[in-house]
Enzyme design. Structure first.
Site, PDB file in Angstrom:
ATOM      1  N   SER A 103       0.831  -1.214   0.000  1.00 28.61           N
ATOM      2  CA  SER A 103       0.000   0.000   0.000  1.00 28.61           C
ATOM      3  C   SER A 103       0.858   1.254   0.000  1.00 28.61           C
ATOM      4  O   SER A 103       0.506   2.253   0.620  1.00 28.61           O
ATOM      5  CB  SER A 103      -0.898  -0.007   1.228  1.00 28.61           C
ATOM      6  OG  SER A 103      -0.095  -0.157   2.386  1.00 28.61           O
ATOM      7  N   ASN A 159       3.160   4.067  -2.525  1.00 22.71           N
ATOM      8  CA  ASN A 159       2.774   5.017  -3.567  1.00 22.71           C
ATOM      9  C   ASN A 159       2.143   4.286  -4.767  1.00 22.71           C
ATOM     10  O   ASN A 159       1.044   4.639  -5.223  1.00 22.71           O
ATOM     11  CB  ASN A 159       4.064   5.757  -3.968  1.00 22.71           C
ATOM     12  CG  ASN A 159       3.842   6.948  -4.848  1.00 22.71           C
ATOM     13  OD1 ASN A 159       4.413   7.049  -5.937  1.00 22.71           O
ATOM     14  ND2 ASN A 159       3.033   7.884  -4.398  1.00 22.71           N
ATOM     15  N   GLY A 215       1.467   0.830  -4.747  1.00 21.06           N
ATOM     16  CA  GLY A 215       0.519  -0.152  -4.214  1.00 21.06           C
ATOM     17  C   GLY A 215      -0.868   0.466  -4.055  1.00 21.06           C
ATOM     18  O   GLY A 215      -1.882  -0.125  -4.456  1.00 21.06           O
ATOM     19  N   PHE A 259      11.189  -5.994   0.803  1.00 13.00           N
ATOM     20  CA  PHE A 259      10.289  -6.493   1.856  1.00 13.00           C
ATOM     21  C   PHE A 259       9.518  -7.755   1.455  1.00 13.00           C
ATOM     22  O   PHE A 259       8.838  -8.357   2.289  1.00 13.00           O
ATOM     23  CB  PHE A 259       9.280  -5.415   2.263  1.00 13.00           C
ATOM     24  CG  PHE A 259       9.926  -4.134   2.719  1.00 13.00           C
ATOM     25  CD1 PHE A 259      10.954  -4.137   3.658  1.00 13.00           C
ATOM     26  CD2 PHE A 259       9.505  -2.914   2.202  1.00 13.00           C
ATOM     27  CE1 PHE A 259      11.563  -2.955   4.066  1.00 13.00           C
ATOM     28  CE2 PHE A 259      10.101  -1.727   2.609  1.00 13.00           C
ATOM     29  CZ  PHE A 259      11.131  -1.747   3.544  1.00 13.00           C
ATOM     30  N   LYS A 272      15.970  -0.692 -15.343  1.00  9.39           N
ATOM     31  CA  LYS A 272      15.916   0.747 -15.661  1.00  9.39           C
ATOM     32  C   LYS A 272      16.149   1.604 -14.414  1.00  9.39           C
ATOM     33  O   LYS A 272      16.539   2.767 -14.523  1.00  9.39           O
ATOM     34  CB  LYS A 272      14.607   1.112 -16.369  1.00  9.39           C
ATOM     35  CG  LYS A 272      13.329   0.905 -15.565  1.00  9.39           C
ATOM     36  CD  LYS A 272      12.992   2.023 -14.611  1.00  9.39           C
ATOM     37  CE  LYS A 272      11.835   1.663 -13.714  1.00  9.39           C
ATOM     38  NZ  LYS A 272      11.581   2.663 -12.645  1.00  9.39           N
ATOM     39  N   ARG A 321      11.624   8.660  -9.047  1.00  4.61           N
ATOM     40  CA  ARG A 321      12.247   8.976  -7.749  1.00  4.61           C
ATOM     41  C   ARG A 321      13.742   8.675  -7.756  1.00  4.61           C
ATOM     42  O   ARG A 321      14.530   9.427  -7.185  1.00  4.61           O
ATOM     43  CB  ARG A 321      11.552   8.174  -6.640  1.00  4.61           C
ATOM     44  CG  ARG A 321      10.088   8.530  -6.492  1.00  4.61           C
ATOM     45  CD  ARG A 321       9.352   7.550  -5.606  1.00  4.61           C
ATOM     46  NE  ARG A 321       9.389   6.181  -6.141  1.00  4.61           N
ATOM     47  CZ  ARG A 321       8.777   5.151  -5.605  1.00  4.61           C
ATOM     48  NH1 ARG A 321       8.059   5.332  -4.506  1.00  4.61           N
ATOM     49  NH2 ARG A 321       8.835   3.956  -6.145  1.00  4.61           N
TER      50      ARG A 321
HETATM   51  P1  NAD Z   1       6.910   2.990  -1.702  1.00  2.00           P
HETATM   52  O1  NAD Z   1       8.164   3.441  -2.325  1.00  2.00           O
HETATM   53  O2  NAD Z   1       5.815   3.976  -1.545  1.00  2.00           O
HETATM   54  O3  NAD Z   1       7.347   2.309  -0.328  1.00  2.00           O
HETATM   55  C1  NAD Z   1       6.727   2.457   0.847  1.00  2.00           C
HETATM   56  C2  NAD Z   1       5.950   1.221   1.228  1.00  2.00           C
HETATM   57  O4  NAD Z   1       6.813   0.290   1.905  1.00  2.00           O
HETATM   58  C3  NAD Z   1       4.848   1.579   2.197  1.00  2.00           C
HETATM   59  O5  NAD Z   1       3.664   0.892   1.875  1.00  2.00           O
HETATM   60  C4  NAD Z   1       5.400   1.078   3.516  1.00  2.00           C
HETATM   61  O6  NAD Z   1       4.395   0.736   4.417  1.00  2.00           O
HETATM   62  C5  NAD Z   1       6.164  -0.141   3.090  1.00  2.00           C
HETATM   63  N1  NAD Z   1       7.114  -0.598   4.086  1.00  2.00           N
HETATM   64  C6  NAD Z   1       8.001   0.134   4.791  1.00  2.00           C
HETATM   65  N2  NAD Z   1       8.698  -0.657   5.647  1.00  2.00           N
HETATM   66  C7  NAD Z   1       8.237  -1.916   5.448  1.00  2.00           C
HETATM   67  C8  NAD Z   1       8.549  -3.185   6.003  1.00  2.00           C
HETATM   68  N3  NAD Z   1       9.501  -3.323   6.913  1.00  2.00           N
HETATM   69  N4  NAD Z   1       7.879  -4.270   5.550  1.00  2.00           N
HETATM   70  C9  NAD Z   1       6.949  -4.163   4.592  1.00  2.00           C
HETATM   71  N5  NAD Z   1       6.599  -2.990   4.028  1.00  2.00           N
HETATM   72  C10 NAD Z   1       7.241  -1.886   4.448  1.00  2.00           C
HETATM   73  O7  NAD Z   1       6.332   1.719  -2.508  1.00  2.00           O
HETATM   74  P2  NAD Z   1       5.654   1.689  -3.937  1.00  2.00           P
HETATM   75  O8  NAD Z   1       5.869   2.973  -4.677  1.00  2.00           O
HETATM   76  O9  NAD Z   1       4.261   1.221  -3.760  1.00  2.00           O
HETATM   77  O10 NAD Z   1       6.542   0.606  -4.714  1.00  2.00           O
HETATM   78  C11 NAD Z   1       6.245  -0.758  -4.749  1.00  2.00           C
HETATM   79  C12 NAD Z   1       6.880  -1.353  -5.989  1.00  2.00           C
HETATM   80  O11 NAD Z   1       6.299  -0.751  -7.148  1.00  2.00           O
HETATM   81  C13 NAD Z   1       8.392  -1.102  -6.123  1.00  2.00           C
HETATM   82  O12 NAD Z   1       9.030  -2.257  -6.616  1.00  2.00           O
HETATM   83  C14 NAD Z   1       8.497   0.011  -7.142  1.00  2.00           C
HETATM   84  O13 NAD Z   1       9.690  -0.035  -7.922  1.00  2.00           O
HETATM   85  C15 NAD Z   1       7.300  -0.280  -8.028  1.00  2.00           C
HETATM   86  N6  NAD Z   1       6.770   0.883  -8.765  1.00  2.00           N
HETATM   87  C16 NAD Z   1       6.645   2.097  -8.168  1.00  2.00           C
HETATM   88  C17 NAD Z   1       6.132   3.172  -8.904  1.00  2.00           C
HETATM   89  C18 NAD Z   1       5.962   4.540  -8.302  1.00  2.00           C
HETATM   90  O14 NAD Z   1       5.819   5.512  -9.074  1.00  2.00           O
HETATM   91  N7  NAD Z   1       5.901   4.688  -6.995  1.00  2.00           N
HETATM   92  C19 NAD Z   1       5.708   2.966 -10.210  1.00  2.00           C
HETATM   93  C20 NAD Z   1       5.841   1.702 -10.773  1.00  2.00           C
HETATM   94  C21 NAD Z   1       6.379   0.672 -10.031  1.00  2.00           C
HETATM   95  P1  13P Z   2      10.866   5.356  -9.402  1.00  2.00           P
HETATM   96  O1  13P Z   2      10.788   4.263  -8.379  1.00  2.00           O
HETATM   97  O2  13P Z   2      12.269   5.764  -9.744  1.00  2.00           O
HETATM   98  O3  13P Z   2      10.002   6.552  -9.043  1.00  2.00           O
HETATM   99  O4  13P Z   2      10.268   4.797 -10.763  1.00  2.00           O
HETATM  100  C1  13P Z   2       8.901   4.722 -10.893  1.00  2.00           C
HETATM  101  C2  13P Z   2       8.592   3.844 -12.034  1.00  2.00           C
HETATM  102  O5  13P Z   2       8.875   2.663 -11.983  1.00  2.00           O
HETATM  103  C3  13P Z   2       7.985   4.479 -13.212  1.00  2.00           C
HETATM  104  O6  13P Z   2       7.579   3.533 -14.161  1.00  2.00           O
END
Ligand code: NAD
Ligand code: 13P
Length: 414
Positions: A11, A13, A15, A112, A270, A336
């Site tokens: 859950s 950003n 999630g 995690f 990437k 990010r």
């Molecule tokens: P995030 O970067 O927002 O990370 C924070 C999350 O990690 C929170 O839900 C937090 O509760 C959790 N967390 C912190 N400590 C923890 C622990 N000890 N155990 C379990 N959970 C814990 O996460 P996100 O953006 O949802 O990214 C999840 C995946 O999606 C990543 O692999 C990321 O590369 C990918 N992703 C992210 C984006 C984006 O724009 N944010 C886009 C595409 C893909």
């Molecule tokens: P960042 O984790 O670097 O923000 O990348 C987000 C992403 O995967 C965009 O597709």
């Protein structure tokens, strides 16, 4: 027929954004899905920011994040100012959140997933199916695997992958983007292998289980036919059509493919390249330098895929689908990893320090992926064949500076 129940494990950003998409679609297709979507939340105490539209002076004290999400329908910490559908149910217990779910969407920072996956062993429906939205690779000593494979193997289910040019905040604001979903299970359920209204796809028919493998895994480590449980016939089949129904929105266009390795590797690798793009931009070198690291980075991504996942990856996935070059471009523009690397160079501090001060708990994936990929390449004696991946780690760990990048990547052309 029975309805599919969906759980999003994670859950943050992305999630929370994916949970929003999925919950909009379960509500739109009540004949196929249970409307409520469970969202597992790593519980923490959070104070609602004073500038939040949900700020409530009577709730000025820290509260559980699950309570805030279920009461105000906003993840005020990881996806602020976005109204979540009311049919998202935040749940602090991952075991309870997955109970009776037929579709599990894994979406949390890759560091995690190991612990969470362990907690889920034996707790899920044996015929469930997964989709991993995690961008990273699973490295253990000299071995590398995709998180989709590793989750699938650990839980005894098949798991596909979703990845694309998907900066979460833009999608949460319903700005148009594309994504790629790879789903290619062994053909144990003839219904699942038949796309709606069509015949089984060639790759599904040809997916062979190597006889020499042990009975539980195929050549790519996935759970084999022998262990995989068919989805009971009183549920709609879990095929390309149903995953498109679950994830496609007017602002989030889904393309379904079979190449799970290509989709997963694009999203993982990437992130290393985005750090390099941030380094050169932070150094003030402008767009040409950024394009140069993207060119070299893309070559290393494709080479890595062919070298270590060659039997299953299609080079075209990197160049033709959202999860490939498009994700590289968006990540090197506003991701990010890019932004934090840029700030680190501008301020003369480490990337991990910027992550702590600027991201409010969100996690970078590129820094750990750079370490993991380089340590894997080292055990294979291949680290010098990937000069950009190596340069990023050497800059992160202080052995090189950004000024060394042009000479270091020139080695790629030697
Ligand atoms: P995030 O970067 O927002 O990370 C924070 C999350 O990690 C929170 O839900 C937090 O509760 C959790 N967390 C912190 N400590 C923890 C622990 N000890 N155990 C379990 N959970 C814990 O996460 P996100 O953006 O949802 O990214 C999840 C995946 O999606 C990543 O692999 C990321 O590369 C990918 N992703 C992210 C984006 C984006 O724009 N944010 C886009 C595409 C893909
Ligand atoms: P960042 O984790 O670097 O923000 O990348 C987000 C992403 O995967 C965009 O597709």
């Amino acid at each position: 027929s029975k309805k599919h129940k969906v759980t999003v494990v994670g859950s943050g950003n992305w999630g929370s954004t994916i949970a929003k998409i999925v919950a909009e679609n379960t509500k739109a297709h009540p004949d196929v899905f249970e409307e409520d979507v469970q969202m597992w939340v790593y519980e923490e105490e959070v104070t609602i920011p004073k500038d939040s539209k949900n700020f409530d002076a009577s709730a000025d004290e820290p509260q559980k994040l699950t309570t805030i999400i279920n009461k105000y329908h906003e993840n005020v910490k990881y996806l602020p100012n976005i109204l979540l559908p009311k049919n998202i149910i935040a749940n602090p217990s991952v075991v309870d959140a997955v109970k009776d779910s037929t579709i599990l969407v894994f979406n949390l920072p890759h560091q995690f997933i190991g612990r969470i996956s362990k907690q889920l062993e034996g707790q899920i429906l044996p015929f469930a199916r997964g989709i991993s939205c995690i961008k990273g690779v699973n490295v253990t000593s000299s071995e590398i695997s995709l998180f989709s494979e590793w989750i699938g193997e650990g839980l005894g289910i098949y798991c596909g992958a979703l990845s694309g040019a998907n900066i979460a905040n833009e999608i949460a604001a319903e700005k148009w983007s594309e994504t790629t979903i790879a789903y290619d299970p062994p053909m144990i359920d003839s219904r699942a292998a038949t796309p709606q209204g069509g015949s089984p796809s060639t790759s599904q028919i040809n997916l062979t289980i190597t006889p020499a493998d042990d009975e539980h895994k195929d050549a790519r480590g996935r759970v084999s036919k022998a262990k995989l449980k068919a989805v009971p016939s009183d549920y709609a089949p879990l095929d390309h059509a149903i995953f498109k129904m679950l994830f496609h929105r007017p602002y989030f266009h889904v393309r379904m493919v079979d190449d799970v390795a290509g989709v997963s590797l694009g999203g993982a690798l990437k992130n290393i390249v985005a750090l390099a793009a941030g380094f050169v931009d932070g150094r003030g070198w402008g767009d040409n330098a950024k394009a140069a690291v993207m060119r070299v980075g893309l070559l290393e991504m494709v080479k890595f895929g062919k070298e270590f996942f060659g039997h299953s990856v299609h080079a075209g996935t990197f160049t033709e689908e959202s999860c490939g070059v498009a994700d590289l471009i968006t990540s090197c523009s506003g991701g990010r990893n890019f932004r934090c690397a840029k700030m680190a160079v501008e301020r003369g501090v480490g990337v991990e320090e910027v992550e702590k001060t600027e991201l409010n708990g969100q996690k970078l994936q590129g820094t750990s992926t750079a370490k993991e990929v380089n340590s894997f390449l080292k055990t294979r004696g291949k680290v010098d064949e990937y000069p950009l991946f190596k340069a990023v780690l050497d800059i992160l760990e202080g052995r090189n500076s950004v000024d060394d990048i042009p000479d270091l990547v020139a080695k790629a052309d030697d």
